[in-house]
Scaffold this active site. Structure first.
Site, PDB file in Angstrom:
ATOM      1  N   ALA A 132      34.693  45.141  42.028  1.00 33.33           N
ATOM      2  CA  ALA A 132      33.996  45.122  43.320  1.00 33.33           C
ATOM      3  C   ALA A 132      34.925  44.559  44.381  1.00 33.33           C
ATOM      4  O   ALA A 132      36.098  44.279  44.110  1.00 33.33           O
ATOM      5  CB  ALA A 132      32.715  44.309  43.217  1.00 33.33           C
ATOM      6  N   SER A 133      34.413  44.393  45.577  1.00 32.06           N
ATOM      7  CA  SER A 133      35.263  44.017  46.707  1.00 32.06           C
ATOM      8  C   SER A 133      35.780  42.590  46.623  1.00 32.06           C
ATOM      9  O   SER A 133      36.847  42.284  47.150  1.00 32.06           O
ATOM     10  CB  SER A 133      34.488  44.193  48.013  1.00 32.06           C
ATOM     11  OG  SER A 133      33.301  43.443  47.979  1.00 32.06           O
ATOM     12  N   ILE A 134      35.031  41.711  45.966  1.00 28.71           N
ATOM     13  CA  ILE A 134      35.426  40.305  45.908  1.00 28.71           C
ATOM     14  C   ILE A 134      36.010  39.922  44.559  1.00 28.71           C
ATOM     15  O   ILE A 134      36.913  39.082  44.478  1.00 28.71           O
ATOM     16  CB  ILE A 134      34.207  39.410  46.237  1.00 28.71           C
ATOM     17  CG1 ILE A 134      33.861  39.555  47.729  1.00 28.71           C
ATOM     18  CG2 ILE A 134      34.463  37.945  45.915  1.00 28.71           C
ATOM     19  CD1 ILE A 134      32.655  38.769  48.171  1.00 28.71           C
ATOM     20  N   SER A 135      35.534  40.536  43.506  1.00 35.53           N
ATOM     21  CA  SER A 135      35.975  40.140  42.163  1.00 35.53           C
ATOM     22  C   SER A 135      35.989  41.340  41.230  1.00 35.53           C
ATOM     23  O   SER A 135      35.540  42.425  41.586  1.00 35.53           O
ATOM     24  CB  SER A 135      35.029  39.066  41.613  1.00 35.53           C
ATOM     25  OG  SER A 135      33.710  39.590  41.551  1.00 35.53           O
ATOM     26  N   GLN A 136      36.524  41.111  40.027  1.00 35.02           N
ATOM     27  CA  GLN A 136      36.396  42.120  38.988  1.00 35.02           C
ATOM     28  C   GLN A 136      36.209  41.425  37.649  1.00 35.02           C
ATOM     29  O   GLN A 136      36.480  40.230  37.498  1.00 35.02           O
ATOM     30  CB  GLN A 136      37.561  43.099  38.976  1.00 35.02           C
ATOM     31  CG  GLN A 136      38.888  42.626  38.514  1.00 35.02           C
ATOM     32  CD  GLN A 136      39.931  43.755  38.620  1.00 35.02           C
ATOM     33  OE1 GLN A 136      39.852  44.644  39.469  1.00 35.02           O
ATOM     34  NE2 GLN A 136      40.933  43.722  37.754  1.00 35.02           N
ATOM     35  N   VAL A 137      35.722  42.197  36.661  1.00 34.48           N
ATOM     36  CA  VAL A 137      35.277  41.638  35.390  1.00 34.48           C
ATOM     37  C   VAL A 137      36.092  42.218  34.242  1.00 34.48           C
ATOM     38  O   VAL A 137      36.314  43.434  34.177  1.00 34.48           O
ATOM     39  CB  VAL A 137      33.772  41.937  35.179  1.00 34.48           C
ATOM     40  CG1 VAL A 137      33.314  41.493  33.810  1.00 34.48           C
ATOM     41  CG2 VAL A 137      32.946  41.262  36.269  1.00 34.48           C
ATOM     42  N   ASP A 287      19.886  38.654  45.516  1.00 38.36           N
ATOM     43  CA  ASP A 287      20.774  39.826  45.533  1.00 38.36           C
ATOM     44  C   ASP A 287      20.395  40.756  44.386  1.00 38.36           C
ATOM     45  O   ASP A 287      21.253  41.201  43.619  1.00 38.36           O
ATOM     46  CB  ASP A 287      22.231  39.354  45.407  1.00 38.36           C
ATOM     47  CG  ASP A 287      23.231  40.432  45.821  1.00 38.36           C
ATOM     48  OD1 ASP A 287      22.830  41.381  46.530  1.00 38.36           O
ATOM     49  OD2 ASP A 287      24.412  40.342  45.437  1.00 38.36           O
TER      50      ASP A 287
END
Length: 549
Positions: A132-137, A287
């Site tokens: 995603a725009s802020i983080s990734q998993v 959210d």
């Protein structure tokens, strides 16, 4: 402003103009000198004239990148500001961006752990599970027990990029505020401030981890919601580690049907979960879009939700909760006078608001909703229409209520997608009535007294001393007030005496001057003038000097 921010600003304006968004601005914001500057600095034509304003804004934000995509998603929930057409377009924005290099993710994780990944995890996969725009998993297994986990890590330099875009947005909002003047309903500075608080909260994964732990503890024994276990020892501001789950995305209706999911029960549980979080726990997931909600694969006849991404959470004050519950009950009882009173009593609108005019405006908006069956009335849209109406009466925007409205709209939309016949009112009404009874009944009063009793018992021995101190303070205040009163009376007496002498002297001086022109004895004018002058000197010198009492 740095050169980089100027370049970024130029790019943002250029992109907005490419999509012809200057065409939708009010005329007062596009005077001749604006058009001259536009044509001089940007040799751009609108190539999207066939598209609606909302669609053009969506495409522009998609092109501007993650920060603007998230802003668009947030704006889509502010239906008290935007028309439904614009809000629906922005709601289609997807926070999907290409993943960053897995080697960079490994480096960022090891920086937080201050050790190689292999010290704590096996089978770390550098290919992300989601981005995603802020983080990734990324996925891995715990070395200590072999359990599957996911590692959520922030993108490199994401904080600096977001701060730069937020600064630019804030400065632009102030300019728009100035151009529109006071009383504009858009209130861009307010919108950007709400967004700033929201997105900065998502940049702290340690905070998200603590939120997830709290929400999990609230629903430990629940049949309706499961929050994955968080490994707090591996959580930092830029890294979060939690249990991996294997649910079905709530948006995958086909897969849910295939496993025989009880949709009616699932939809009703979603509504109950919302009201439980808000009114029982005062801590709600704000959210809950479909990307953050999964459904259990086991026991499809008794399904439960799996909640992810606790970066944005909401809370309400006790006052907000009571007024909100009363608002819903008053609406379904069609008591518009009470709704207007509640908005004023709660401080959401000014106490100077014309109650009758406000009540009439609420009635005009809400009464047509009862032309359809109760099971088709949307709680979220009721709240939304009430906020829209209150906008015309200078509502004081409550960020926590904006989050609540957004969450309620998500939950309702989800519930009716799962089970179109969902009767939201019948599901929620018993919950609201029970909560109100608990808050205002004898049991509630006894509970509040019981809660305060230990504090009062602890303070009881101090009561005699407190009473004595207060009496002593009261005597001092009375003595002080008496002294001030005496000084004031003395001042008044001196002022009165001085004014009397000055007025008398003025009369004598005037008389003495007039007698010079009359057939009077030789000494009369001089007596008047000398007496008047003497009295004036005495009166002037006797004026009170100090006005402090």
């Amino acid at each position: 402003m740095t050169l980089a921010s100027i370049r970024r600003g130029y790019h943002v304006i250029k992109t907005l103009l490419q999509y012809g968004l200057d065409d939708v601005l009010p005329p007062k914001m596009t005077p001749w000198y604006f058009k001259l500057a536009r044509n001089s600095l940007f040799w751009i034509r609108n190539k999207h004239k066939g598209k609606s304003g909302g669609e053009r804004l969506k495409l522009a934000m998609q092109e501007l990148g993650p920060v603007y995509i998230k802003l668009g998603q947030m704006l889509s929930t502010r239906r008290d500001l935007l028309s439904d057409e614009w809000a629906n377009e922005l709601a289609m924005l997807q926070d999907k961006v290409p993943p960053f290099d897995g080697a960079l993710a490994r480096q960022a994780i090891e920086t937080e752990l201050k050790a190689p990944i292999e010290s704590f995890f096996d089978d770390f996969n550098e290919t992300p599970l989601a981005s995603a725009s802020i983080s990734q998993v990324h996925t891995a297994t715990l070395k200590s027990n072999g359990k599957a986990v996911v590692l959520k890590v922030l993108r490199p330099n994401v904080e600096a990029k977001i701060q730069a875009d937020l600064l630019l947005m804030s400065q632009t909002a102030k300019i728009i505020d100035y151009l529109l003047g006071e009383g504009n309903r858009l209130r861009p500075s307010e919108v950007i401030e709400d967004y700033r608080v929201t997105i900065l909260g998502e940049l702290n994964l340690k905070l998200e981890a603590l939120n997830a732990i709290k929400l999990r503890n609230n629903f430990l024994d629940s049949d309706a919601l499961y929050i994955p276990y968080v490994y707090e020892e591996f959580c930092y501001p830029r890294l979060m580690v939690m249990e991996r789950i294997y649910g079905i995305p709530v948006s995958d209706i086909a897969a849910l049907k295939a496993q025989g999911t009880n949709f009616k029960l699932l939809a009703e549980r979603g509504v109950e979960l919302f009201f439980t979080q808000v009114f029982r726990d005062n801590f709600f997931h704000a959210d809950m879009h479909p990307g953050n909600i999964f459904i259990s694969r086991d026991h499809p006849e008794n399904p439960y939700y799996i909640g992810l991404d606790c970066g944005i959470m909401g809370t309400l004050s006790e006052v907000d909760k009571r007024y909100l519950a009363e608002n819903f009950l008053a609406f379904f009882n069609r008591d518009y006078h009470r709704i207007a009173q509640l908005y004023i009593e709660s401080g959401w609108v000014s106490e100077k608001t014309d109650l009758q005019a406000f009540e009439q405006a609420i009635k005009v908006v809400c009464e047509p909703m009862f032309n359809k069956p109760l099971d088709e009335i949307s709680f979220g849209h009721v709240l939304l229409e009430l906020f829209r109406t209150a906008r015309h009466f200078d509502i004081v925007v409550q960020p926590q209520l904006v989050l609540l409205e957004k969450t309620l709209l998500y939950i309702e939309g989800l519930g009716r997608q799962l089970y179109p016949q969902l009767d939201l009112w019948q599901t929620a009404k018993p919950f609201l009535e029970q909560w109100m009874a608990e808050q205002v009944g004898p049991k509630a009063m006894f509970k509040k007294v019981s809660t305060k009793l230990p504090y009062w018992s602890d303070k009881l021995p101090e009561f005699p001393e407190l009473i004595y101190d207060n009496l002593k303070l009261g005597r001092k205040l009375l003595s002080s007030q008496q002294q001030m009163l005496d000084k004031y009376l003395k001042y008044q007496q001196q002022a009165h005496k001085s004014n009397y002498l000055l007025i008398t002297s003025a009369i004598l001086l005037i008389c003495g001057t007039l007698l010079f022109n009359q057939d009077a004895t030789l000494w009369s004018p001089y007596v008047c003038l000398i007496s008047g002058a003497a009295l004036w000197i005495i009166g002037w010198r006797s004026r009170p000097k100090n006005r402090k009492f």
